[in-house]
Design an enzyme around this catalytic site. Structure first.
Site, PDB file in Angstrom:
ATOM      1  N   CYS A  41      -3.865  -1.088  -2.032  1.00  0.00           N
ATOM      2  CA  CYS A  41      -4.160   0.332  -2.260  1.00  0.00           C
ATOM      3  C   CYS A  41      -5.132   0.479  -3.432  1.00  0.00           C
ATOM      4  CB  CYS A  41      -2.844   1.038  -2.564  1.00  0.00           C
ATOM      5  SG  CYS A  41      -3.008   2.779  -2.949  1.00  0.00           S
TER       6      CYS A  41
ATOM      7  N   CYS B  85     -11.350   3.222  -0.695  1.00  0.00           N
ATOM      8  CA  CYS B  85     -10.054   3.736  -0.234  1.00  0.00           C
ATOM      9  C   CYS B  85      -9.713   3.003   1.042  1.00  0.00           C
ATOM     10  CB  CYS B  85     -10.154   5.243   0.022  1.00  0.00           C
ATOM     11  SG  CYS B  85      -8.688   5.938   0.782  1.00  0.00           S
TER      12      CYS B  85
ATOM     13  N   HIS C  22      -8.425   3.866   3.711  1.00  0.00           N
ATOM     14  CA  HIS C  22      -8.614   4.544   4.999  1.00  0.00           C
ATOM     15  C   HIS C  22     -10.069   4.548   5.464  1.00  0.00           C
ATOM     16  CE1 HIS C  22      -4.606   5.760   4.051  1.00  0.00           C
ATOM     17  NE2 HIS C  22      -4.511   6.575   5.075  1.00  0.00           N
TER      18      HIS C  22
ATOM     19  N   ASP D  65       0.858  -1.194   0.000  1.00  0.00           N
ATOM     20  CA  ASP D  65       0.000   0.000   0.000  1.00  0.00           C
ATOM     21  C   ASP D  65       0.888   1.235   0.000  1.00  0.00           C
ATOM     22  OD1 ASP D  65      -2.382   1.587   0.217  1.00  0.00           O
ATOM     23  OD2 ASP D  65      -1.968   1.845   2.342  1.00  0.00           O
ATOM     24  N   SER D  66       0.282   2.370  -0.292  1.00  0.00           N
ATOM     25  CA  SER D  66       1.037   3.618  -0.225  1.00  0.00           C
ATOM     26  C   SER D  66       1.418   3.936   1.222  1.00  0.00           C
ATOM     27  CB  SER D  66       0.178   4.752  -0.790  1.00  0.00           C
ATOM     28  OG  SER D  66      -1.061   4.804  -0.116  1.00  0.00           O
TER      29      SER D  66
ATOM     30  N   GLU E 232      -5.538   9.974   8.992  1.00  0.00           N
ATOM     31  CA  GLU E 232      -4.132   9.880   9.404  1.00  0.00           C
ATOM     32  C   GLU E 232      -3.863  10.738  10.642  1.00  0.00           C
ATOM     33  OE1 GLU E 232      -1.131   9.573   6.611  1.00  0.00           O
ATOM     34  OE2 GLU E 232      -2.220   7.855   5.802  1.00  0.00           O
TER      35      GLU E 232
END
Ligand code: DGL
Length: 308
Positions: A81, A226, A228, A18-19, A192
């Protein structure tokens, strides 16, 4: 003749990329559904976010990360991702000789399964049923003349790069569903920051959902496109409740882990899962934020330099 593969004593080694930290939501589901595997996780935190970058840049970053995992011995690769799957799945498949899974196709398949659940027919149909008991009282004659129901409508929340690629729309329409994509660029930084139940995040989410539902008022499926967003799921469900727009919420992380588990041959291994972690930026930050995504503390994390 049975098509079930025979059990293999070998444990698969699954590279997960993932990023950054978000893909740990996919690893969390993999650990639950494919517990016998060995995992090598790479979070490309130095080059995060991917969601605001160009196709060429994301493809270059993603291919270099995929090569690293294959060089470490991964015999399967999961691109956890959404942005990297949307922009670089073909490049990664062309660059590697091992099976490569992305998150978009499983998410779209899960949306299709949800569309078959009668509770989640399009919103106007549901309303009709609640208001007038249309289904209960419909006669064979009236149903004969009724127009055929429209395909279910899925709303996809994702990064700007993912929505601009229209990879989710292609995957969903190929399955006969209607799709509307909504870029939600503020959600990744808010998650984040750890603001997963913060009033600011709730307001941002409400605005995004209101805008998206104006465009797609009959959407009955909400696809979290996504890494997140699964962390925001309680807030998302609460917001939908407040907006009086119940939807079937799909988490691509879980759908992807199910797809991997379905395609892996059964293993005779009884060893517990083993995970090795790599990050391309601060180990301390990866351990701190990563534990929220993974759902438990991360042990050792190795620092890796993949260049620019
Ligand atoms: N992992 C990305 C995704 O799922 C979100 C974070 C980023 O923009 O890099 O699209």
């Amino acid at each position: 003749m049975s098509s079930t593969p025979s059990p293999t004593p070998e444990r698969p080694t699954i590279g997960v990329f993932d990023s950054g930290f978000g893909g740990l939501t996919v690893l969390r589901e993999l650990l639950r559904l494919v517990p016998h595997a060995r995992y090598i996780y790479l979070g490309d935190t130095a080059r995060l976010p991917y969601g605001s970058k160009s196709h060429e840049t994301v493809a270059r970053y993603a291919v270099s990360s995929a090569h690293f995992l294959a060089d470490q011995g991964a015999d399967h690769l999961v691109i956890a991702c959404n942005t990297a799957t949307a922009l670089a799945l073909d490049d990664i498949r062309a660059a590697l000789l091992i099976p490569v899974f992305g998150v978009i196709e499983p998410g779209a398949q899960a949306a299709l399964s949800a569309s078959h659940k009668s509770l989640f027919r399009s919103a106007p149909e549901r309303t009709k049923q609640v208001d007038g008991g249309a289904e209960k009282h419909a006669s064979p004659t009236t149903s004969h003349h009724a127009p055929p129901p429209k395909p279910a409508h899925a709303l996809v929340l994702a990064t700007s790069a993912t929505t601009q690629s229209h990879a989710y729309t292609r995957a969903l329409t190929a399955l006969g569903l209607r799709a509307t994509e909504k870029a939600c660029p503020l959600l990744v930084p808010l998650v984040e920051e750890g603001w997963i139940s913060h009033a600011v995040t709730a307001e941002v989410l409400r605005i995004y959902l209101l805008e998206a539902l104006c465009e797609a008022p009959d959407a009955s499926i909400l696809l979290l496109g996504c890494t997140h967003y699964p962390l925001l799921r309680p807030l998302i469900e609460n917001t939908l409740h407040e907006l009086h727009h119940p939807m079937y919420v799909i988490d691509s992380a879980e759908a992807t882990a199910r797809a991997v588990s379905a395609l892996l041959p059964p293993s005779a291994s009884t060893e517990p899962p083993a995970s090795t972690f790599y990050a391309t930026d601060s180990i301390e930050k990866f351990q701190r934020l990563g534990s929220a995504f993974l759902g438990h503390p991360l042990n050792e994390v190795h620092l890796l330099d993949l260049g620019g």
